[in-house]
Design a protein around this motif. Sequence first.
Motif, mmCIF file in Angstrom:
data_model
loop_
_atom_site.group_PDB
_atom_site.id
_atom_site.type_symbol
_atom_site.label_atom_id
_atom_site.label_comp_id
_atom_site.label_asym_id
_atom_site.label_seq_id
_atom_site.Cartn_x
_atom_site.Cartn_y
_atom_site.Cartn_z
ATOM 1 N N ARG A 38 -7.002 -0.751 1.361
ATOM 2 C CA ARG A 38 -5.620 -0.369 1.615
ATOM 3 C C ARG A 38 -4.775 -0.645 0.378
ATOM 4 O O ARG A 38 -5.110 -1.508 -0.433
ATOM 5 C CB ARG A 38 -5.035 -1.109 2.815
ATOM 6 C CG ARG A 38 -4.864 -2.603 2.619
ATOM 7 C CD ARG A 38 -4.423 -3.259 3.920
ATOM 8 N NE ARG A 38 -4.243 -4.694 3.766
ATOM 9 C CZ ARG A 38 -4.048 -5.536 4.780
ATOM 10 N NH1 ARG A 38 -4.002 -5.063 6.032
ATOM 11 N NH2 ARG A 38 -3.884 -6.823 4.567
ATOM 12 N N VAL A 48 -10.462 -4.371 2.543
ATOM 13 C CA VAL A 48 -10.125 -4.857 3.880
ATOM 14 C C VAL A 48 -11.379 -5.244 4.650
ATOM 15 O O VAL A 48 -11.469 -6.343 5.208
ATOM 16 C CB VAL A 48 -9.342 -3.778 4.660
ATOM 17 C CG1 VAL A 48 -9.103 -4.223 6.097
ATOM 18 C CG2 VAL A 48 -8.025 -3.463 3.961
ATOM 19 N N SER A 63 -7.279 -11.985 5.357
ATOM 20 C CA SER A 63 -6.008 -11.588 5.949
ATOM 21 C C SER A 63 -6.166 -10.794 7.250
ATOM 22 O O SER A 63 -5.206 -10.663 8.018
ATOM 23 C CB SER A 63 -5.194 -10.762 4.951
ATOM 24 O OG SER A 63 -5.913 -9.609 4.552
ATOM 25 N N VAL A 64 -7.370 -10.264 7.494
ATOM 26 C CA VAL A 64 -7.562 -9.441 8.699
ATOM 27 C C VAL A 64 -8.594 -10.020 9.653
ATOM 28 O O VAL A 64 -8.802 -9.463 10.744
ATOM 29 C CB VAL A 64 -7.945 -7.988 8.324
ATOM 30 C CG1 VAL A 64 -6.936 -7.396 7.366
ATOM 31 C CG2 VAL A 64 -9.355 -7.918 7.751
ATOM 32 N N PHE A 68 -9.052 -7.388 12.918
ATOM 33 C CA PHE A 68 -9.672 -6.085 12.655
ATOM 34 C C PHE A 68 -11.160 -6.157 12.958
ATOM 35 O O PHE A 68 -11.795 -7.184 12.748
ATOM 36 C CB PHE A 68 -9.499 -5.680 11.193
ATOM 37 C CG PHE A 68 -8.096 -5.330 10.786
ATOM 38 C CD1 PHE A 68 -6.996 -5.588 11.600
ATOM 39 C CD2 PHE A 68 -7.865 -4.727 9.546
ATOM 40 C CE1 PHE A 68 -5.709 -5.274 11.205
ATOM 41 C CE2 PHE A 68 -6.589 -4.408 9.134
ATOM 42 C CZ PHE A 68 -5.503 -4.685 9.976
ATOM 43 N N MET A 83 -7.823 -1.967 14.532
ATOM 44 C CA MET A 83 -6.830 -2.896 14.008
ATOM 45 C C MET A 83 -5.919 -3.342 15.143
ATOM 46 O O MET A 83 -5.202 -2.517 15.728
ATOM 47 C CB MET A 83 -6.014 -2.221 12.899
ATOM 48 C CG MET A 83 -6.866 -1.620 11.795
ATOM 49 S SD MET A 83 -5.899 -0.998 10.407
ATOM 50 C CE MET A 83 -4.966 0.299 11.185
ATOM 51 N N LEU A 86 -1.291 -5.947 14.763
ATOM 52 C CA LEU A 86 -0.822 -5.481 13.464
ATOM 53 C C LEU A 86 0.471 -6.169 13.065
ATOM 54 O O LEU A 86 1.326 -6.482 13.899
ATOM 55 C CB LEU A 86 -0.651 -3.964 13.477
ATOM 56 C CG LEU A 86 -1.963 -3.182 13.370
ATOM 57 C CD1 LEU A 86 -1.783 -1.746 13.826
ATOM 58 C CD2 LEU A 86 -2.490 -3.230 11.953
ATOM 59 N N ASP A 90 0.535 -5.346 7.049
ATOM 60 C CA ASP A 90 -0.632 -4.459 7.109
ATOM 61 C C ASP A 90 -0.255 -3.028 6.711
ATOM 62 O O ASP A 90 -1.130 -2.168 6.601
ATOM 63 C CB ASP A 90 -1.217 -4.423 8.526
ATOM 64 C CG ASP A 90 -1.828 -5.738 8.945
ATOM 65 O OD1 ASP A 90 -1.617 -6.162 10.096
ATOM 66 O OD2 ASP A 90 -2.540 -6.355 8.112
ATOM 67 N N TYR A 94 -4.494 3.535 3.868
ATOM 68 C CA TYR A 94 -5.855 3.050 4.078
ATOM 69 C C TYR A 94 -6.849 4.132 3.654
ATOM 70 O O TYR A 94 -6.705 5.300 4.018
ATOM 71 C CB TYR A 94 -6.068 2.679 5.541
ATOM 72 C CG TYR A 94 -5.444 1.369 5.918
ATOM 73 C CD1 TYR A 94 -4.052 1.217 5.961
ATOM 74 C CD2 TYR A 94 -6.219 0.256 6.219
ATOM 75 C CE1 TYR A 94 -3.467 0.009 6.292
ATOM 76 C CE2 TYR A 94 -5.647 -0.968 6.558
ATOM 77 C CZ TYR A 94 -4.273 -1.083 6.593
ATOM 78 O OH TYR A 94 -3.703 -2.284 6.924
#
Length: 119
Positions: A38, A48, A63-64, A68, A83, A86, A90, A94
């Motif tokens: 992203r 990601v 971070s995800v 995710f 996802m 959110l 974010d 993407y």
Amino acid sequence: DVQLQASGGGSVQAGGSLRLSCLYSGFSFDDYTIGWFRQAPGKEREGVSCISAGERSTYYADSVKGRFTISSDNAKKTVYLQMNSLRPDDTGVYYCASRRFGRSAYESWGQGTLVTVSS
């Protein structure tokens, strides 16, 4: 000809969910890794998540993690990025990309799909 097509972006409020799809063609997923990247406005592109069928492994950026989930449907030649929860950070375009085993760089990229998360 390797091709990837990302879709599923949209606008959601914080806490919402989206599912991105990456339709691929021209190669066998068994020999590749497919990743999601992203790029937020004014920032560099970041990785990601990725999934490798042959290695049966997945990776998530810190971070995800926990929000995710990456998955694949070989019959549909599609890799998904679910996802949830959110957040505004974010937000970004993407992209999905493919990397053949043994190669160090992602070689083929799909067009981006825009995700906008409002607070």
